[in-house]
Each structure stands twice: as structure tokens, then as C-alpha cells.
Design an enzyme around this catalytic site. Structure first.
Site, mmCIF file in Angstrom:
data_model
loop_
_atom_site.group_PDB
_atom_site.id
_atom_site.type_symbol
_atom_site.label_atom_id
_atom_site.label_comp_id
_atom_site.label_asym_id
_atom_site.label_seq_id
_atom_site.Cartn_x
_atom_site.Cartn_y
_atom_site.Cartn_z
ATOM 1 N N LYS A 1 0.838 -1.205 0.000
ATOM 2 C CA LYS A 1 0.000 0.000 0.000
ATOM 3 C C LYS A 1 0.877 1.262 0.000
ATOM 4 C CE LYS A 1 -3.902 -2.209 2.415
ATOM 5 N NZ LYS A 1 -4.871 -2.058 3.531
ATOM 6 N N TYR B 1 -12.157 -2.490 -3.644
ATOM 7 C CA TYR B 1 -12.692 -2.545 -2.275
ATOM 8 C C TYR B 1 -14.224 -2.508 -2.263
ATOM 9 C CZ TYR B 1 -8.118 -2.067 0.000
ATOM 10 O OH TYR B 1 -6.839 -2.287 0.477
ATOM 11 N N ASN C 1 -1.885 -0.081 6.945
ATOM 12 C CA ASN C 1 -1.336 -1.356 7.423
ATOM 13 C C ASN C 1 -0.475 -2.056 6.383
ATOM 14 O OD1 ASN C 1 -3.388 -2.159 5.773
ATOM 15 N ND2 ASN C 1 -4.602 -3.176 7.353
ATOM 16 N N HIS D 1 -1.760 -5.487 1.317
ATOM 17 C CA HIS D 1 -3.054 -6.110 1.007
ATOM 18 C C HIS D 1 -2.812 -7.513 0.481
ATOM 19 C CE1 HIS D 1 -7.033 -6.827 -0.732
ATOM 20 N NE2 HIS D 1 -6.377 -7.345 -1.754
ATOM 21 N N GLU E 1 -9.360 -9.972 -8.183
ATOM 22 C CA GLU E 1 -8.395 -8.888 -8.001
ATOM 23 C C GLU E 1 -7.236 -9.004 -9.000
ATOM 24 O OE1 GLU E 1 -7.529 -9.113 -3.792
ATOM 25 O OE2 GLU E 1 -9.553 -8.467 -3.268
HETATM 26 P P1 IDP Z 1 -7.832 -6.889 5.096
HETATM 27 O O1 IDP Z 1 -6.985 -5.826 4.418
HETATM 28 O O2 IDP Z 1 -7.101 -7.514 6.241
HETATM 29 O O3 IDP Z 1 -8.401 -7.875 4.126
HETATM 30 P P2 IDP Z 1 -10.496 -5.731 5.190
HETATM 31 O O4 IDP Z 1 -11.509 -6.007 6.245
HETATM 32 O O5 IDP Z 1 -10.722 -6.326 3.832
HETATM 33 O O6 IDP Z 1 -9.068 -6.150 5.766
HETATM 34 O O7 IDP Z 1 -10.407 -4.150 5.060
HETATM 35 C C1 IDP Z 1 -9.687 -3.552 4.007
HETATM 36 C C2 IDP Z 1 -8.830 -2.453 4.572
HETATM 37 O O8 IDP Z 1 -9.701 -1.434 5.097
HETATM 38 C C3 IDP Z 1 -7.973 -2.866 5.756
HETATM 39 O O9 IDP Z 1 -6.717 -3.392 5.368
HETATM 40 C C4 IDP Z 1 -7.823 -1.579 6.526
HETATM 41 O O10 IDP Z 1 -6.770 -0.779 6.007
HETATM 42 C C5 IDP Z 1 -9.149 -0.897 6.263
HETATM 43 N N1 IDP Z 1 -10.093 -1.134 7.375
HETATM 44 C C6 IDP Z 1 -10.741 -2.262 7.658
HETATM 45 N N2 IDP Z 1 -11.513 -2.139 8.741
HETATM 46 C C7 IDP Z 1 -11.332 -0.884 9.169
HETATM 47 C C8 IDP Z 1 -11.866 -0.143 10.265
HETATM 48 O O11 IDP Z 1 -12.667 -0.631 11.077
HETATM 49 N N3 IDP Z 1 -11.435 1.141 10.366
HETATM 50 C C9 IDP Z 1 -10.552 1.695 9.503
HETATM 51 N N4 IDP Z 1 -10.032 1.027 8.463
HETATM 52 C C10 IDP Z 1 -10.408 -0.246 8.292
HETATM 53 MG MG MG Z 2 -9.840 -7.713 2.641
#
Ligand code: IDP
Ligand code: MG
Length: 138
Positions: free
Chosen positions: A9, A49, A112, A115, A126
Site C-alpha cells: 500500500k 474494495y 497497514n 493487502h 483482483e
Molecule cells: P484486510 O486488508 O485484512 O483484508 P479488510 O476487512 O478487507 O481487511 O479491510 C480492508 C482495509 O480497510 C484494511 O486493510 C484496513 O486498512 C481498512 N479497514 C478495515 N476495517 C477498518 C476499520 O474498522 N477502520 C478503519 N479502516 C479499516
Molecule cells: Mg480484505
């Protein structure tokens, strides 16, 4: 043999973590079939997304993922879809196990670093969003 989509990212790219992350994935034994640095359009981000549309963090997520270059890749290896998720660690770095990418390199759920596709259907979708078949070389 499986294929999955992985992306460093904008925070990971701007912090010069691309090499660190690629080293981990290559040393594990995965083959990098496709690799490119790119800036994601808003349209592509909203597709990628799409499952999160309507959630409170969606707009911030799309703004962040389009805020600077990412490094997109396709990885191949046995069990790579689930294993990449393990190597990445939990979505919230606070919950990620030490030794995982997110535990070691991230402090915020919003940024974070990495992805990885969640399952086989997402992986196929994807990969198709980001790469043309001829861009994937074994
Ligand atoms: P993942 O990246 O571990 O698959 P997902 O639930 O698919 O997690 O969410 C996509 C991205 O959205 C996450 O990597 C994170 O950066 C962001 N995200 C997910 N949940 C939250 C939240 O509750 N608050 C803020 N950002 C979130
Ligand atoms: Mg995800």
C-alpha cells in the site's frame, strides 16, 4: 498451485518497505508472476474494495489507497492465498502476531502496509482487475 493478488500500500511504498516485503515473500518460496508500481484510480479502488462500500471507513480507505504509488503483484505457490494472509497478520496491527508484516511494520489499521486477497474468488477477481494475462510470466 494457487495464485493470489498482493499489494504494498502507499504507506509501505513511501516508507521504502517494498524490498523488505518482497524479500519475505520470495524467501518463503513464492514466485512473483507479475509486479508493477502504479497509482490506482479512484474507479479501480472502488471496484477493488467494493465489498466495503457503505462502511464508515470506505471513503478514507479509497482516498488513502489512491494517495500515492502502490506496488501490485501476483504471487504463485502452494496454499499461497491463505499463507499470504498469515504472513501479513491481522488487519489491525495491534492484533497482529509478532513476526507478521503488519505486526512488524504497521501501527494503524488505516495504514497497514499490505493487502492480500481474502479467498480464491477474491484472488481471481483482483488479479483480473490489476493485471492482463500477458503480464503474468512464470
Ligand atoms: P484486510 O486488508 O485484512 O483484508 P479488510 O476487512 O478487507 O481487511 O479491510 C480492508 C482495509 O480497510 C484494511 O486493510 C484496513 O486498512 C481498512 N479497514 C478495515 N476495517 C477498518 C476499520 O474498522 N477502520 C478503519 N479502516 C479499516
Ligand atoms: Mg480484505
Amino acid at each position: 498451485m494457487e495464485r493470489t493478488f498482493c499489494m504494498i500500500k502507499p504507506d509501505g511504498v513511501s516508507r521504502n518497505l517494498t524490498g523488505e516485503i518482497l524479500v519475505r515473500l520470495e524467501r518463503k518460496g513464492y514466485k512473483v508472476l507479475g509486479l508493477k508500481k502504479m497509482i490506482i484510480s479512484r474507479e479501480l479502488a472502488e471496484h477493488h474494495y467494493g465489498e466495503h462500500k457503505g462502511k464508515p471507513f470506505f471513503d478514507g480507505l479509497v482516498t488513502f489507497i489512491t494517495s500515492g504509488p502502490v506496488v501490485a503483484m501476483v504471487l504463485e505457490g502452494p496454499g499461497v492465498i491463505a499463507e499470504l494472509r498469515k504472513l501479513m497478520g491481522a488487519t489491525n496491527p495491534k492484533d497482529a502476531v509478532p513476526g507478521t508484516i503488519r505486526a512488524d511494520y504497521a501501527t494503524s489499521i488505516d495504514e497497514n502496509v499490505v493487502h492480500g486477497s481474502a479467498n480464491a474468488d477474491d484472488a481471481q477477481r483482483e488479479i483480473g482487475l490489476f493485471f492482463k494475462p500477458e503480464e503474468l510470466v512464470n
